[in-house]
Design a protein around this motif. Sequence first.
Motif: not given
Length: 355
Positions: A1-16
Amino acid sequence: MSSLAAKDDCLAWAARDPSGVLSPYNFSRRAVGSDDVSLKITHCGICYADLIWTRNFHGDSKYPVVPGHEIAGIVKEVGSNVHRFKVGDHVGVGTYVNSCRSCEYCNDGQEVHCVKGSVYTFNAVDVDGSITKGGYSSYIVVHERYCFRIPENYPLASAAPLLCAGITVYSPMVCHKMNQPGKSLGVIGLGGLGHMAVKFGKAFGLNVTIFSTSVSKKEEALSLLGANRFVVSSDQEQMKALAKSFDFIIDTASGDHPFDPYMSLLKTAGVLVLVGFPSEVKFSPGSLNIGNKTISGSVTGGTKVTQEMIDFCAAHKIYPNIEVIPIQYANEALERLIKKDVKYRFVIDIENSLK
C-alpha cells in the motif's frame, strides 16, 4: 500500500463552531512515516473531553474539531522501522499521540507527564504544526510508541473506553497501591470512570463502596457492577457511620462537591485520589493533617501502565458497560452525556456507520 496520503481521504464528523454540532467532514492525514502505524478505526468511545473541545468550554478550541480519544482499530499499514505491530493487529490509541521522547518521564514510560507537554489526540498542535484530529474518523496515523496492543480475544468495542475512562482510574489505583486484597475502597460518582473503578476494585480483591447522589443507581451498582455497598452521599447518618473506615477513595465526580465529609471517611494514612475536574477543591487543613492523610490528583497514564491495564482487563475478563451507537447518533449521545443518561460509556461503531 502506498504511503502517499490521498487528499481528504479521511472521513470524519467534526464540530465547526462552539455549538458543538457534529457533521460529516473530510480531511487528509499525514503520510505514514517510518515509525508510524496507520490504523482503520473500528470504534471510538465518547468522553466528556469531546464535549469540552467541541463546545469550546476552555476557550481554546481549534475548529474544525474532530473529537475522540478512546480509539480502537485494526492496523492497515506500518512504517519501515515499526517492529511492534503488523498489518491486521488490533490496536488502541488513547489521549495523546506524541511527546518529546527524551525527558525523564518519557524515558520512564510516563509520557502523559512529558516535561514539554504531551500532544493530545485531538485539538492540539503537533510537532509539525498540524492540529491533531481524533477518533470520530475512518483512520488515524500515529507513532508506534503511542499505540497499544489489544489482545485478539478482547472485543474492540469494549477496548475503546479503556483508553481514557479505564486508564484514568487504573493508573492512580496502581500508583497508590489500591490493589491490595482485603483493603477498602470508596468510589465517588458512578459514571464512565466510576464504574471502571468499581470493576478494577473488585478484580483487585477490595471491599468496594459506591458513593452517589442518585439513589436510583443503587440496585444496578450492587447487582450488575458487584459493589459491596452503596451509600447516598447526602445521607449524613450513612456517612457518619462509615467514619475512618476506608483505606482509599477515588473521586471521579466533576460536579462541585464538599471534600471534608469524604476525608473524614479515610483511615489514618488513607489516600483520596481526585480524577474528576470540579471547579474548585476546598477542604479544612485539619481534614488532611489529622490522621496523616493524603490527597492526590491524576490524569490518564503513561504507555507502560496503559498496556499493563489492557492486558489486565483481558486476563481478568473486565469489560466496560457500553452502549454502541452509529456515528449519526453522536450529537444525541453528547446531549445524553450532559444529562448523565448513559450506562456507562457510549462507543461509536465507526466501521459500520461512518461511510
